[in-house]
Design a protein around this motif. Structure first.
Motif, short mmCIF file in Angstrom:
data_model
loop_
_atom_site.label_atom_id
_atom_site.label_comp_id
_atom_site.label_asym_id
_atom_site.label_seq_id
_atom_site.Cartn_x
_atom_site.Cartn_y
_atom_site.Cartn_z
N UNK A 24 0.64 -1.17 0.02
CA UNK A 24 -0.08 0.14 -0.06
C UNK A 24 0.82 1.08 0.01
N UNK A 25 1.96 1.22 0.75
CA UNK A 25 2.65 2.36 0.70
C UNK A 25 3.52 2.74 -0.58
N UNK A 26 3.33 3.75 -1.20
CA UNK A 26 3.82 3.85 -2.52
C UNK A 26 4.95 4.89 -2.67
N UNK A 27 5.75 5.14 -1.57
CA UNK A 27 6.71 6.03 -1.54
C UNK A 27 7.93 5.52 -2.33
N UNK A 28 8.17 4.26 -2.31
CA UNK A 28 9.41 3.87 -3.08
C UNK A 28 9.00 3.96 -4.78
N UNK A 33 10.04 6.46 -9.76
CA UNK A 33 9.54 7.25 -11.03
C UNK A 33 10.06 8.49 -11.33
N UNK A 34 10.22 9.17 -10.01
CA UNK A 34 10.75 10.53 -10.18
C UNK A 34 12.52 10.35 -10.65
N UNK A 35 12.99 9.27 -10.15
CA UNK A 35 14.45 9.14 -10.91
C UNK A 35 14.63 8.63 -12.14
N UNK A 36 13.70 7.83 -12.58
CA UNK A 36 13.32 7.44 -13.95
C UNK A 36 13.12 8.46 -15.13
N UNK A 37 12.08 9.39 -14.40
CA UNK A 37 12.08 10.64 -15.44
C UNK A 37 13.24 11.49 -15.41
N UNK A 63 1.34 12.10 -9.96
CA UNK A 63 0.15 11.22 -9.40
C UNK A 63 0.24 10.78 -8.21
N UNK A 64 1.68 10.15 -7.86
CA UNK A 64 2.24 9.58 -6.53
C UNK A 64 2.70 10.40 -5.52
N UNK A 65 3.65 11.48 -6.06
CA UNK A 65 4.52 12.29 -4.89
C UNK A 65 3.78 13.44 -4.52
#
Length: 86
Positions: A24-28, A33-37, A63-65
């Motif tokens: 459930x925790x989507x922090x990673x 995705x930030x790093x991948x971008x 949408x996640x961060x």
């Protein structure tokens, strides 16, 4: 390939399920995705290619961060103190 990416972006509503992050925790997921971008932007700029495929990562991390995290990470990148490997 480009048409496939554009079609996915057109159908995009929110971050899809990613089996690398089943909890459930989507922090990673946000962080990755930030790093991948950032990596995608850098590699496309180095090649002189169109950065349009990077928009997938952008939309997912947006949408996640939380905005405060993204702002802090952007400021850290500008200052040269960002802890991630880009």
């Amino acid at each position: 390939m480009a048409e496939d990416t554009q079609a996915k972006l057109g159908r995009y509503r929110t971050a899809p399920f990613d089996s690398r992050f089943p909890n459930q925790n989507q922090t990673r997921n946000c962080w990755q995705n930030y790093l991948d971008f950032q990596r995608c932007q850098r590699s496309m700029a180095a090649r002189g290619a169109d950065p349009a495929p990077c928009q997938w990562y952008f939309r997912v991390y947006r949408s996640l961060c939380p905005t405060s995290w993204v702002t802090a990470w952007d400021e850290a990148r500008e200052e040269g103190t960002f802890p991630g490997k880009i």
